[in-house]
Design a protein around this motif. Structure first.
Motif, PDB file in Angstrom:
ATOM      1  N   TYR A 169     -71.848  64.432 -29.954  1.00 26.11           N
ATOM      2  CA  TYR A 169     -72.178  64.434 -31.382  1.00 26.11           C
ATOM      3  C   TYR A 169     -70.892  64.475 -32.206  1.00 26.11           C
ATOM      4  O   TYR A 169     -69.953  65.211 -31.901  1.00 26.11           O
ATOM      5  N   ARG A 170     -70.884  63.677 -33.218  1.00 22.71           N
ATOM      6  CA  ARG A 170     -69.668  63.504 -34.018  1.00 22.71           C
ATOM      7  C   ARG A 170     -69.195  64.799 -34.672  1.00 22.71           C
ATOM      8  O   ARG A 170     -68.004  65.047 -34.772  1.00 22.71           O
ATOM      9  N   MET A 171     -70.138  65.594 -35.157  1.00 24.16           N
ATOM     10  CA  MET A 171     -69.728  66.851 -35.798  1.00 24.16           C
ATOM     11  C   MET A 171     -69.064  67.774 -34.790  1.00 24.16           C
ATOM     12  O   MET A 171     -68.126  68.496 -35.113  1.00 24.16           O
ATOM     13  N   HIS A 172     -69.598  67.754 -33.599  1.00 17.78           N
ATOM     14  CA  HIS A 172     -69.047  68.611 -32.549  1.00 17.78           C
ATOM     15  C   HIS A 172     -67.637  68.140 -32.190  1.00 17.78           C
ATOM     16  O   HIS A 172     -66.740  68.959 -31.974  1.00 17.78           O
ATOM     17  N   GLN A 173     -67.446  66.847 -32.144  1.00 20.09           N
ATOM     18  CA  GLN A 173     -66.109  66.309 -31.881  1.00 20.09           C
ATOM     19  C   GLN A 173     -65.143  66.699 -33.001  1.00 20.09           C
ATOM     20  O   GLN A 173     -64.000  67.062 -32.764  1.00 20.09           O
ATOM     21  N   ARG A 174     -65.649  66.606 -34.211  1.00 24.41           N
ATOM     22  CA  ARG A 174     -64.844  66.978 -35.389  1.00 24.41           C
ATOM     23  C   ARG A 174     -64.387  68.422 -35.307  1.00 24.41           C
ATOM     24  O   ARG A 174     -63.348  68.802 -35.816  1.00 24.41           O
ATOM     25  N   ARG A 175     -65.229  69.263 -34.710  1.00 29.15           N
ATOM     26  CA  ARG A 175     -64.866  70.671 -34.565  1.00 29.15           C
ATOM     27  C   ARG A 175     -63.791  70.875 -33.523  1.00 29.15           C
ATOM     28  O   ARG A 175     -62.938  71.744 -33.679  1.00 29.15           O
ATOM     29  N   LEU A 176     -63.870  70.128 -32.423  1.00 26.07           N
ATOM     30  CA  LEU A 176     -63.055  70.469 -31.252  1.00 26.07           C
ATOM     31  C   LEU A 176     -61.875  69.546 -30.982  1.00 26.07           C
ATOM     32  O   LEU A 176     -60.881  69.974 -30.408  1.00 26.07           O
ATOM     33  N   MET A 177     -61.970  68.289 -31.355  1.00 23.34           N
ATOM     34  CA  MET A 177     -60.882  67.374 -31.007  1.00 23.34           C
ATOM     35  C   MET A 177     -59.613  67.602 -31.843  1.00 23.34           C
ATOM     36  O   MET A 177     -58.515  67.614 -31.276  1.00 23.34           O
ATOM     37  N   PRO A 178     -59.725  67.815 -33.155  1.00 26.11           N
ATOM     38  CA  PRO A 178     -58.482  68.102 -33.889  1.00 26.11           C
ATOM     39  C   PRO A 178     -57.750  69.356 -33.371  1.00 26.11           C
ATOM     40  O   PRO A 178     -56.538  69.304 -33.174  1.00 26.11           O
ATOM     41  N   PRO A 179     -58.468  70.459 -33.090  1.00 25.49           N
ATOM     42  CA  PRO A 179     -57.738  71.588 -32.493  1.00 25.49           C
ATOM     43  C   PRO A 179     -57.141  71.269 -31.123  1.00 25.49           C
ATOM     44  O   PRO A 179     -56.073  71.788 -30.781  1.00 25.49           O
ATOM     45  N   LEU A 180     -57.824  70.438 -30.352  1.00 24.20           N
ATOM     46  CA  LEU A 180     -57.256  70.078 -29.047  1.00 24.20           C
ATOM     47  C   LEU A 180     -55.935  69.337 -29.261  1.00 24.20           C
ATOM     48  O   LEU A 180     -54.928  69.629 -28.604  1.00 24.20           O
ATOM     49  N   ALA A 181     -55.952  68.400 -30.192  1.00 23.32           N
ATOM     50  CA  ALA A 181     -54.727  67.646 -30.501  1.00 23.32           C
ATOM     51  C   ALA A 181     -53.631  68.595 -30.986  1.00 23.32           C
ATOM     52  O   ALA A 181     -52.470  68.513 -30.584  1.00 23.32           O
ATOM     53  N   LYS A 182     -54.023  69.525 -31.840  1.00 26.87           N
ATOM     54  CA  LYS A 182     -53.044  70.444 -32.410  1.00 26.87           C
ATOM     55  C   LYS A 182     -52.486  71.384 -31.346  1.00 26.87           C
ATOM     56  O   LYS A 182     -51.333  71.809 -31.430  1.00 26.87           O
ATOM     57  N   SER A 183     -53.292  71.718 -30.353  1.00 22.17           N
ATOM     58  CA  SER A 183     -52.787  72.608 -29.311  1.00 22.17           C
ATOM     59  C   SER A 183     -51.695  71.898 -28.507  1.00 22.17           C
ATOM     60  O   SER A 183     -50.723  72.531 -28.094  1.00 22.17           O
ATOM     61  N   TYR A 184     -51.845  70.599 -28.301  1.00 29.15           N
ATOM     62  CA  TYR A 184     -50.759  69.845 -27.662  1.00 29.15           C
ATOM     63  C   TYR A 184     -49.532  69.799 -28.584  1.00 29.15           C
ATOM     64  O   TYR A 184     -48.403  70.012 -28.155  1.00 29.15           O
ATOM     65  N   PHE A 229     -77.371  57.774 -37.045  1.00 27.44           N
ATOM     66  CA  PHE A 229     -77.350  59.146 -37.559  1.00 27.44           C
ATOM     67  C   PHE A 229     -76.153  59.911 -37.003  1.00 27.44           C
ATOM     68  O   PHE A 229     -75.529  60.692 -37.698  1.00 27.44           O
ATOM     69  N   ASN A 230     -75.835  59.653 -35.748  1.00 25.65           N
ATOM     70  CA  ASN A 230     -74.690  60.346 -35.158  1.00 25.65           C
ATOM     71  C   ASN A 230     -73.390  59.967 -35.872  1.00 25.65           C
ATOM     72  O   ASN A 230     -72.598  60.834 -36.238  1.00 25.65           O
ATOM     73  N   VAL A 231     -73.220  58.677 -36.099  1.00 27.97           N
ATOM     74  CA  VAL A 231     -72.008  58.222 -36.787  1.00 27.97           C
ATOM     75  C   VAL A 231     -71.904  58.848 -38.181  1.00 27.97           C
ATOM     76  O   VAL A 231     -70.813  59.083 -38.695  1.00 27.97           O
ATOM     77  N   SER A 232     -73.055  59.146 -38.775  1.00 26.69           N
ATOM     78  CA  SER A 232     -73.058  59.658 -40.152  1.00 26.69           C
ATOM     79  C   SER A 232     -73.140  61.179 -40.251  1.00 26.69           C
ATOM     80  O   SER A 232     -73.236  61.717 -41.353  1.00 26.69           O
ATOM     81  N   GLN A 233     -73.083  61.873 -39.119  1.00 30.39           N
ATOM     82  CA  GLN A 233     -73.289  63.334 -39.134  1.00 30.39           C
ATOM     83  C   GLN A 233     -72.425  64.068 -40.158  1.00 30.39           C
ATOM     84  O   GLN A 233     -72.899  64.950 -40.869  1.00 30.39           O
ATOM     85  N   HIS A 234     -71.169  63.681 -40.187  1.00 26.74           N
ATOM     86  CA  HIS A 234     -70.222  64.336 -41.064  1.00 26.74           C
ATOM     87  C   HIS A 234     -70.676  64.240 -42.524  1.00 26.74           C
ATOM     88  O   HIS A 234     -70.615  65.199 -43.294  1.00 26.74           O
ATOM     89  N   HIS A 235     -71.173  63.061 -42.883  1.00 26.32           N
ATOM     90  CA  HIS A 235     -71.659  62.856 -44.253  1.00 26.32           C
ATOM     91  C   HIS A 235     -72.936  63.626 -44.506  1.00 26.32           C
ATOM     92  O   HIS A 235     -73.155  64.140 -45.595  1.00 26.32           O
ATOM     93  N   LEU A 236     -73.771  63.676 -43.486  1.00 22.36           N
ATOM     94  CA  LEU A 236     -75.052  64.355 -43.675  1.00 22.36           C
ATOM     95  C   LEU A 236     -74.829  65.837 -43.961  1.00 22.36           C
ATOM     96  O   LEU A 236     -75.493  66.415 -44.819  1.00 22.36           O
ATOM     97  N   VAL A 237     -73.892  66.440 -43.249  1.00 22.82           N
ATOM     98  CA  VAL A 237     -73.602  67.852 -43.519  1.00 22.82           C
ATOM     99  C   VAL A 237     -73.146  68.008 -44.970  1.00 22.82           C
ATOM    100  O   VAL A 237     -73.539  68.949 -45.660  1.00 22.82           O
ATOM    101  N   ASN A 238     -72.371  67.047 -45.446  1.00 23.43           N
ATOM    102  CA  ASN A 238     -71.939  67.110 -46.848  1.00 23.43           C
ATOM    103  C   ASN A 238     -73.085  66.931 -47.828  1.00 23.43           C
ATOM    104  O   ASN A 238     -73.070  67.508 -48.915  1.00 23.43           O
TER     105      ASN A 238
END
Lengths: 765, 765
Positions: B469-484, A656-665
């Motif tokens: 959680y993957r969604m949380h990473q999706r929220r924060l990791m791309p901005p972290l990369a972009k800040s660098y 479920f964690n791996v699929s979170q992004h899809h689930l939100v969609n």
């Protein structure tokens, strides 16, 4: 230095004056442009060597004309300029004529042609140049303005529906002088004001609106939501204070308690005689509320419960009404009987005396300043072995019987907990309706301002309302369309919620969770756009966009974090699909759905995936098919994905964690389909022709803009090809352009009281 | 009611106990599931008619087990449960064994198979069910945690570069107790505090850092930008107050004035003895500043200028330092000599005496409360025929000579105006650098909290840090990369700005405008994510995300509205292309670019557009080609589009309006390419292996996330196919997952003082 007088000696050289003016004036002369100019002069056979030298010398950077000289040139050129486009060469010919007293000088055709070529090389904008010398320069962009093809009142009555009377009543109340926005000296003053407003509303009977008639109410839950929505035009602190008192605190007594609690509390809650709290969330357990740690230990000897907070991070946090006004609270706590844990139950616990002294064992800390909603007194509550009588357990779903044993008609602690919560999901309807009102206020302020605010314009022309700029329309028209779409969707969700049967409960809870998340994200994004679209004016508090944004900001978090909610929605959608195919093995079913989605879509034929036909792009049926295709395909592919991971031995939690992004969609696609469906339905039922016309455009914009936002997905699926998505972008632009004209009237139809808008930039002249 | 005792009479029925437990406990029993269960029971040949009836009766909803009974079942099942997955049927067999004292009971294979089929039909999550009875349930998601493969100090010294010494000095200053954040009683108190801090900084010489040594400065403009950046870890009101005084007011004297003005003012400005304003923007003219209406009329008889505000909406607005502290202002006004308009020039105009009395003819109004930056005293300024001596004209670019005539080395009023503004674009470097610091603070707070905050978890397992959680990473990791990415890009833009030649000026101004817009939009979006990602904690002011967001909110507007700036960038890009092909006719050139972009891209071959090869997707060269392709293609298609519209007879103003959306994309694509280029360059020059490794991942994430955001466009162009964009999405997810481990160390490397972060949720234990 060049003086125009020098040209007088040899009038035919006036031919070059306008071109030279341009080189020195508004356009930047780059070295390559100089090169072009020089080459051009070399080619002019009708010029003598000396004349060429004279002209080339004038291009020397150190030979610049003075500011006064340049002004003189301009005047000369302006003299011969009439309205309409004239190229610099044309103007030059005119000047020569004038200085030779109309005696014609003939330039050979080749020269003219090379001059004209040079013009186009000297700047992409050479056409614009013609306007430099005009008094008036009217463009389509300049002339465009607001109008309306529909009756504002008719539209408003479509929006208000059967709640028109109540809405009017509330608007009258909040338009009263006593509801004018004060400048607050302190947070304390703000809280007192909000309390006073709440009291005034309670006195008019709005607080008890949903309560049984026996306790002073009107038993009108629909009206309660209408009140939340209409109050949100005024002040969101007030809305939340109101919602905490009458919604959360009141409804928890109403829905979780029984007759004895209703009798004892409801009337006083409805009049705000008894301010109270809804103490569920703990510092360590917000979204995962099932894990909360406060305990209620039953003591059979003295028929009491002991309420206790085991450690600092298990205190109740963010509790509205706690820091100042609350006298009692519905406390969520794990019930312990003889060392056995019976899951989360609810208890009425006193916090303060009537005179405001805090009860022994209770400790309260103020949450302090917040990003917004500072009119609400949120606080932390801790309980140190607080004793309450047995009757204070809210016992609709579970009780401790006379023998001291736990009794419930719902066997599982979890199920009981979710059943309890299920009765309280009204907030997931009240909040998005409040959010939508905030977005409507922001849009009204911003669109009005953008229609009046002039900035930039064509050369030599008047400045243009910024709402005529395409980027500005792109910012504001899609949210305007979406606010109409959501209005009808929320009406639908409210109706379903009010008339739900037990079988539908799960589905409707998911629907409410999804619409809450979708609407509150929309509001946050919209108010962000509004702030930026109003520039510096949008930053001044007097224009209220800051409060609208900051107050509604937390809506994406409370009543359930949006991301968490969308995953719940997705899980519910996965099981809904299961219901639909009850006779199939679950995975067979998913395979079926997938293959069905893949093959049955007749619209995926090569002509349609490339169609850029306007009639097709604007067609409701096309929109609905595209939305439904996406919804089905995403849910099916998520199911397949989950199955694959689990089949490969992945722990289901990880899967479920791996699929979170899809689930939100999955959740988004579902809600978007529902919203579109309700909008189309509303339009089909609309009789007024003017309203129907503009609602149709709004619906088309909502649909196409949503498709455009997901165009990457549609292209990946091969559901559309690039030509079609490009045509959709163009159609979105066109719809924005058209709706811009109606947009003032469309915001007027929201019917927000002027005293509530209050922003100086939005005031009617 | 069922009692487990009833099973005792016929122990083989224990086979069903775990399955029944599930039906009654955590999973919801839907009518279709009941149907499945009933069908299943019918099929069991080894059960007698009575046994079937007994079991079927137990499925009757009114026959539910009591809560205590359910708990007893659970205990029984848990007893036979060992760690590791066991299906309900397995557990049932185990229970039967136990209750028959190990005496085996044989079920026929067909029955077992049908039972197992039923299991999978009874819920997608039937696997998860196995965990319901476990004490421990460890998953990959649960175990994942922070680490770092690189040295934090090495990374920090890469980031700080040659400015490390100065940064350390500033950090020491702002970490001092006197810079602790107070609770403000009022806006006035906040303004006074910010003024006091500014004074303290000035006393340490930070204010005059960029000024000539002769006036107490260090002639170090690079250092000035470093100060703006590092101060931004502390308080943005302070940064803006500082920037208004030493940047805008000071630099306007420095760059627009001449020796006499420097001598008279610069020293006192640097020590904050002479607080002043930069009075450019007017209510009616913000973005279109060229249209401002304040006049400075020259009076030759008495050698003075009369400064006048023609009407209320021509007052200077949002002027920092105006409402409380400013004693003088650089005023932008149209110079009038003998009724002739000589365009916008600048004048030093007194506002207040040393003791704070407002000068006669000047009127000042407070802008009041703002969304943020309330420590800055913004105000409106009006001038009613205010007389100033002739020497108060800032005369670097233009002056009135002794004969009372206008003189300037720049002939055109417009060009002169833009030259003046060009000297002041330092703000377009200072502001994005300040914005990036705010984003870094927000990310540090949020990532630290998300690494500690536990919520939800696998059934029977511990809660999990939300950063797993993957969604949380999706929220924060791309901005972290972009800040660098932006850090290195801003370093580059700063260097280019400091070393610019006259020829490069236009290009660098556009570059600065673009990076300002791009970075400030990034900051706004990032802090919005941070707020939501921190949930309720992110709403409490103590955690500072509200101030970071609200204070930096206006960055997208001031120093040029971002949307307007991006269009300027686009126009500059269009003319850059013109430069590059100086010998070609402009439209021939565009056609050439377009056809070149279309045909020369070898990477557009069928294998590459479909490639999902990981090595390819992570390849710097692939990223750069994709970015460059997009940049070229968009600029060329915008040019073509403009040309087509104009050829078809559209007014050029309308043509630009119709193309606005594309023009903004021209700017974005350009800036994104520059940012990627600088990031890649930085990595190529990095020697430390650990840092190089993680910077490479960050750069890959920046590149792929940007491509993913534009995947619709790439798919439309046929530059990529769906399989490839899907693989990119997966790679982005994977990079987020990997960088999550390094993310604590990556934020540590920003080196933000703990006293500045200050958020309780971010404090180190």
């Amino acid at each position: 230095m060049i003086h125009s007088a020098e040209f007088k000696n040899n009038p035919k050289l006036y031919l070059f004056l306008p071109m030279y003016y341009l080189l020195w004036a508004d356009l930047t002369v780059t070295p390559s442009e100089m090169k072009v100019m020089k080459k051009l002069l070399e080619r002019q056979k009708w010029l003598s060597k000396e004349e060429k030298k004279f002209l080339l010398d004038k291009l020397n950077l150190s030979e610049f004309p003075g500011p006064n000289e340049l002004k003189a040139w301009r005047k000369e050129i302006k003299n011969v300029k009439k309205n309409g486009y004239r190229s610099p060469i044309d103007l030059g010919i005119e000047l020569v004529k004038q200085h030779t007293n109309g005696q014609p000088i003939s330039f050979d055709g080749e020269s003219i042609q090379s001059l004209q070529e040079a013009e186009s090389e000297l700047g992409l904008l050479s056409r614009e140049v013609g306007y430099l010398f005009e008094q008036e320069h009217s463009t389509i962009t300049s002339r465009y303005e607001a109008r309306s093809v529909f009756g504002v009142e008719s539209m408003q009555s479509i929006l208000d529906g059967n709640q028109a009377g109540l809405i009017k009543k509330i608007k009258e109340t909040i338009s009263d002088q006593s509801f004018a926005y004060p400048e607050y000296e302190s947070i304390k003053a703000q809280r007192e004001q909000v309390f006073a407003w709440s009291k005034a509303l309670a006195e008019q009977g709005f607080g008890s609106w949903a309560f049984p008639k026996a306790y002073g109410g009107k038993e009108d839950m629909e009206g309660y939501f209408t009140i939340m929505e209409a109050l949100s035009y005024h002040d969101l602190s007030l809305v939340i204070k109101f919602g905490v008192q009458f919604g959360l605190w009141g409804m928890s007594i109403y829905f979780l308690g029984t007759e004895k609690h209703h009798q004892k509390y409801l009337k006083d809650i409805g009049t705000l005689e008894l301010p109270g709290c809804f103490a569920m969330t703990e510092t360590n357990h917000g979204s995962n509320v099932r894990g909360l740690e406060t305990t209620a230990t039953y003591n059979h000897q003295d028929q009491t419960f002991t309420i206790n907070t085991p450690h600092k991070l298990a205190r109740k946090e963010y509790i509205g009404n706690a820091a100042m006004h609350g006298q009692m609270a519905t406390v969520f706590a794990k019930l312990m009987i003889d060392g056995e844990d019976f899951g989360v139950n609810t208890f009425v616990v006193p916090l303060r005396s009537k005179s405001g002294e805090i009860v022994k064992g209770v400790s309260i800390e103020d949450c302090g300043r917040k990003m917004g909603l500072n009119g609400v007194d949120n606080g932390l509550i801790g309980f140190n072995e607080v004793l309450i009588p047995k009757e204070n357990m809210l016992d609709r779903f579970a009780k401790v019987n006379d023998a001291g044993e736990f009794e419930s008609s719902i066997s599982s602690d979890n199920k009981r907990f979710f059943t309890m919560l299920g009765t309280l999901v009204g907030g997931r309807i009240g909040i998005p309706r409040s959010a939508l009102s905030a977005a409507k206020s922001g849009l009204t302020i911003t669109i009005r301002y953008s229609n009046e605010r002039m900035q930039f314009g064509p050369e030599g022309g008047k400045e243009v309302p910024i709402l005529n700029y395409r980027m500005h329309q792109r910012r504001l028209m899609p949210p305007l369309a979406k606010s109409y779409a959501l209005h009808f969707a929320l009406k639908y969700v409210t109706e379903r919620f009010l008339n739900k049967t037990e079988e539908e409960a799960k589905e409707i809870e998911a629907l409410a969770a999804g619409i809450k998340a979708y609407t509150t994200w929309f509001t946050t994004a919209t108010l962000q756009e509004c702030r930026e679209a109003c520039g510096g004016k949008g930053y001044l508090s007097e224009n209220r966009i800051d409060d609208l944004k900051n107050d509604s900001e937390i809506y994406t978090t409370f009543e359930g974090d949006n991301t968490v909610l969308m995953q719940l929605v997705a899980k519910s959608r996965l099981s809904e699909f299961k219901e639909e195919f009850s006779d199939m093995n679950i995975f067979t079913m998913f395979n079926y759905v997938v293959s069905q989605a893949r093959t049955s879509v007749t619209e995926k034929n090569p002509i349609i995936v490339r169609s850029t036909d306007e009639e097709h792009l604007l067609d409701f049926d096309f929109h609905m098919k595209a939305f439904t295709f996406r919804e089905r395909e995403i849910v099916a592919s998520s199911a397949k994905r989950l199955k694959r991971h689990i089949d490969e031995g992945m722990d289901s939690f990880d899967a479920f964690n791996v699929s979170q992004h899809h689930l939100v969609n999955v959740g988004l696609a579902y809600i978007e389909r529902v919203v579109l469906e309700q909008f189309q339905l509303q339009i089909n039922n609309t009789k007024d022709e003017g309203c129907k016309k503009v609602l149709t455009q709004l619906c088309q914009l909502y649909a196409l803009h949503t498709i455009e936002q997901n165009k990457g997905w549609y292209l990946e699926q091969g559901y559309m090809e690039g030509v079609k998505t490009k045509a959709i972008r163009k159609t979105v632009n066109q719809l924005c352009w058209e709706i811009r004209q109606e947009s003032i009237a469309l915001t007027d139809a929201f019917g927000i009281p002027e005293s509530c808008l209050a922003a100086p930039i939005a005031m009617r002249k």
